[in-house]
Structures are given as structure tokens and as C-alpha cells.
Design an enzyme around this catalytic site. Structure first.
Site, mmCIF file in Angstrom:
data_model
loop_
_atom_site.group_PDB
_atom_site.id
_atom_site.type_symbol
_atom_site.label_atom_id
_atom_site.label_comp_id
_atom_site.label_asym_id
_atom_site.label_seq_id
_atom_site.Cartn_x
_atom_site.Cartn_y
_atom_site.Cartn_z
ATOM 1 C CG HIS A 142 -2.163 -0.806 1.058
ATOM 2 N ND1 HIS A 142 -2.171 -2.159 1.322
ATOM 3 C CD2 HIS A 142 -3.414 -0.485 0.646
ATOM 4 C CE1 HIS A 142 -3.385 -2.639 1.080
ATOM 5 N NE2 HIS A 142 -4.166 -1.645 0.681
ATOM 6 C CE LYS A 146 -4.261 -0.311 4.580
ATOM 7 N NZ LYS A 146 -5.599 0.256 4.742
HETATM 8 P P1 NAD Z 1 -8.274 10.460 4.153
HETATM 9 O O1 NAD Z 1 -7.493 10.739 5.394
HETATM 10 O O2 NAD Z 1 -7.749 10.957 2.832
HETATM 11 O O3 NAD Z 1 -9.759 11.045 4.312
HETATM 12 C C1 NAD Z 1 -10.522 10.984 5.496
HETATM 13 C C2 NAD Z 1 -11.381 12.236 5.539
HETATM 14 O O4 NAD Z 1 -12.297 12.128 6.644
HETATM 15 C C3 NAD Z 1 -10.569 13.532 5.757
HETATM 16 O O5 NAD Z 1 -10.887 14.484 4.733
HETATM 17 C C4 NAD Z 1 -11.037 14.010 7.127
HETATM 18 O O6 NAD Z 1 -11.063 15.440 7.237
HETATM 19 C C5 NAD Z 1 -12.455 13.439 7.175
HETATM 20 N N1 NAD Z 1 -13.027 13.396 8.527
HETATM 21 C C6 NAD Z 1 -12.384 13.370 9.720
HETATM 22 N N2 NAD Z 1 -13.294 13.358 10.730
HETATM 23 C C7 NAD Z 1 -14.518 13.374 10.150
HETATM 24 C C8 NAD Z 1 -15.849 13.358 10.659
HETATM 25 N N3 NAD Z 1 -16.109 13.321 11.980
HETATM 26 N N4 NAD Z 1 -16.898 13.363 9.779
HETATM 27 C C9 NAD Z 1 -16.661 13.394 8.440
HETATM 28 N N5 NAD Z 1 -15.406 13.420 7.899
HETATM 29 C C10 NAD Z 1 -14.359 13.399 8.747
HETATM 30 O O7 NAD Z 1 -8.469 8.868 4.107
HETATM 31 P P2 NAD Z 1 -8.764 7.942 2.833
HETATM 32 O O8 NAD Z 1 -7.501 7.483 2.207
HETATM 33 O O9 NAD Z 1 -9.806 8.599 1.984
HETATM 34 O O10 NAD Z 1 -9.375 6.656 3.555
HETATM 35 C C11 NAD Z 1 -10.557 6.756 4.334
HETATM 36 C C12 NAD Z 1 -10.896 5.395 4.929
HETATM 37 O O11 NAD Z 1 -11.272 4.509 3.861
HETATM 38 C C13 NAD Z 1 -9.755 4.697 5.673
HETATM 39 O O12 NAD Z 1 -10.278 4.029 6.793
HETATM 40 C C14 NAD Z 1 -9.228 3.696 4.656
HETATM 41 O O13 NAD Z 1 -8.596 2.571 5.262
HETATM 42 C C15 NAD Z 1 -10.529 3.297 3.994
HETATM 43 N N6 NAD Z 1 -10.428 2.713 2.660
HETATM 44 C C16 NAD Z 1 -11.293 1.715 2.384
HETATM 45 C C17 NAD Z 1 -11.327 1.148 1.133
HETATM 46 C C18 NAD Z 1 -12.330 0.070 0.849
HETATM 47 O O14 NAD Z 1 -12.375 -0.436 -0.279
HETATM 48 N N7 NAD Z 1 -13.155 -0.303 1.817
HETATM 49 C C19 NAD Z 1 -10.449 1.611 0.150
HETATM 50 C C20 NAD Z 1 -9.562 2.638 0.451
HETATM 51 C C21 NAD Z 1 -9.574 3.193 1.716
#
Ligand code: NAD
Length: 256
Positions: A142, A146
């Protein structure tokens, strides 16, 4: 039109979800939720799920936020009868079940540890192969931002292999070959399956499952080269979540 709220709309995944929903003909982004969103978004953005749901009628809330906030977001949306499509990793099955039990109006909590169709198929192929190979190891790759290791997909793959082995243990040593100062060389043991996590620039999300038997190996590999790879699965979740109720885990439930 399916009315969608995107929680985490300013994040890496959330902003890709916004683009995908806005490009789809049968759904629209009615609002976003993100305390760190820029002020110039093309739709209303709120700092909390409660404020967003007070202001808008929403058919599905999509959450890609952080492990420490997703449970509160869902605890707000589900009792209001809002269907939830969740990609944020880190919630235990017990917590997901507890949250789903708070849902009103038969709302559905749909969680997918991986929204790419290829990763779902990789896990299904691993399940098919596991009974025929005495050894199995998972190597996941990754991007270096991450936050968790190993990935949720790697953990789930190891669990699936262990279940398909039906109690049979690997003959290859998990840890005893480690030399002093090189602990971890054999990876983390998840349900008896060694899992290795690589973090580097250049990757989005990749995984190999390596099966071994006498004189042969079988490698199953999946690569996500771009976050758009998750979007067909997210859109499928948004379209399908209204047809189900309670807790649904895994995109395979909607892949006919
Ligand atoms: P990121 O850090 O880029 O984005 C997270 C966002 O959430 C940020 O913009 C942050 O400001 C916001 N945030 C924080 N607190 C919040 C709240 N209370 N309410 C609403 N928004 C809030 O992270 P990312 O790379 O986009 O990943 C997000 C999540 O998705 C992680 O847990 C990651 O592991 C997961 N993910 C899952 C998959 C999947 O297929 N299931 C794929 C990729 C990533």
C-alpha cells in the site's frame, strides 16, 4: 434520483466518491460532511453528520473517514433510518452488529472491507485454492500514508484461507526461523497465515496470495492502480443498499 451524502468528502476516497456519484445518472450528492473540507465545494458541506441530516433528506450515507469517527457517524445516521455504505476500515464485527441493531425503518448498514471487484474475486479464488495447498502467505502493498497494517483485505483473506483449511495448520514455520534483531521477517500470523505489509510510494493497493505445495506455487495477485477502481463497487453499494436491511458485510453480497 438516489440522494447521497458523502462523509469524508474532502479525503482521498471521499472526493473520488463525490466525482463518481456526480457522474452517475441515477444519483446525486445532496451534501458532504467533513470538518476539513474547503469552503468552495459545489454542494453544501457540514462539519457533522447530525447537521447534514437535519438539513437534508438522504437515501444513502457513504462513509470514508477514519476509524476513530466512523462509529459516531453511523450511530447518528442509522437510528434516523438512513442506509449506510461504509468503506472506512477498523470497525470490529461486534461493533458493526451493535450499530446495525440501532437502525430504524429497516435501514441497512453495508460495510465492504474492499470495494474493488478484483479484490473480492481474489479472495474467492483464495478460498477455492486453500484446501489444495498446504502453505499460504499473504503479501500486501500500500501507499505509505495508510494508517493501519496489515490491511483489512489482508486480514480478511487470511481468515478466509484459515476457514477453508478447516483447522489444518501450515507446515512451514511462522516465526521460529527469525534471527536476533530480525523479528518480523516472517510477518504477522493472522489465524496461522503469515501476512506481510509493504508500505511505499508508488502503490495504491496491491495484494498477492502465494500458495505452495510440493513442486508448485500458485500466486493470485490483484492491483488497484487508481482510486477509481473502488468506484464501481461503491456505486453498486449505493444502488443496492436500499434493497436490504440489517448488517451486510462484503461486496460479494451484491455481485450477482
Ligand atoms: P483520508 O485521510 O484521505 O480522508 C478521510 C477524511 O475524513 C478527511 O478528509 C477528514 O477530514 C475526514 N473526517 C475526519 N473526521 C470526520 C468526521 N467526523 N466526519 C466526516 N469526515 C471526517 O483517508 P482515505 O484514504 O480517503 O481513507 C478513508 C478510509 O477509507 C480509511 O479508513 C481507509 O482505510 C478506507 N479505505 C477503504 C477502502 C475500501 O475499499 N473499503 C479503500 C480505500 C480506503
Amino acid at each position: 434520483m438516489i440522494r447521497v451524502a458523502v462523509s469524508g468528502c474532502a479525503g482521498r476516497m471521499g472526493s473520488a466518491v463525490v466525482d463518481a456519484v456526480r457522474a452517475a445518472e441515477d444519483m446525486e450528492v445532496v451534501c458532504g460532511i467533513d470538518p476539513h473540507a474547503p469552503a468552495d465545494a459545489a454542494f453544501p458541506v457540514y462539519p457533522s453528520v447530525a447537521e447534514a441530516l437535519d438539513a437534508h433528506e438522504v437515501d444513502a450515507l457513504v462513509d470514508f473517514t477514519q476509524p476513530n469517527v466512523v462509529a459516531d457517524n453511523l450511530a447518528c445516521a442509522l437510528p434516523r433510518g438512513v442506509n449506510c455504505v461504509v468503506g472506512t476500515t477498523g470497525l470490529s464485527t461486534d461493533t458493526l452488529e451493535d450499530l446495525a441493531a440501532t437502525a430504524a425503518n429497516d435501514a441497512c448498514l453495508f460495510y465492504a472491507p474492499n470495494f474493488t471487484t478484483g479484490a473480492v474475486l481474489m479472495m474467492q479464488f483464495a478460498k477455492a485454492a486453500a484446501p489444495f495447498f498446504p502453505e499460504a502467505e499473504v503479501i500486501e502493498f500500500h501507499h505509505c500514508n495508510k494508517k493501519d497494517a496489515p490491511s483489512g483485505t489482508a486480514v480478511r483473506t487470511a481468515q478466509i484461507i484459515a476457514e477453508a483449511r478447516d483447522g489444518r495448520k501450515s507446515a512451514a514455520p511462522g516465526r521460529e526461523t527469525e534471527i536476533e534483531g530480525a523479528q518480523g521477517a516472517r510477518g504477522a500470523l493472522i489465524d496461522g497465515v503469515p501476512v506481510h505489509s509493504v508500505r511505499s510510494m508508488g502503490y495504491v493497493a496491491s495484494q498477492e496470495v502465494v500458495f505452495g505445495s510440493m513442486g508448485q506455487t500458485l500466486t493470485i495477485r490483484h492491483d488497484s492502480w487508481d482510486r477509481t477502481s473502488y468506484m464501481p463497487g461503491v456505486l453498486l453499494g449505493i444502488r443496492s443498499v436500499g434493497e436490504r436491511s440489517g448488517l451486510v458485510v462484503g461486496l460479494e453480497n451484491f455481485m450477482a
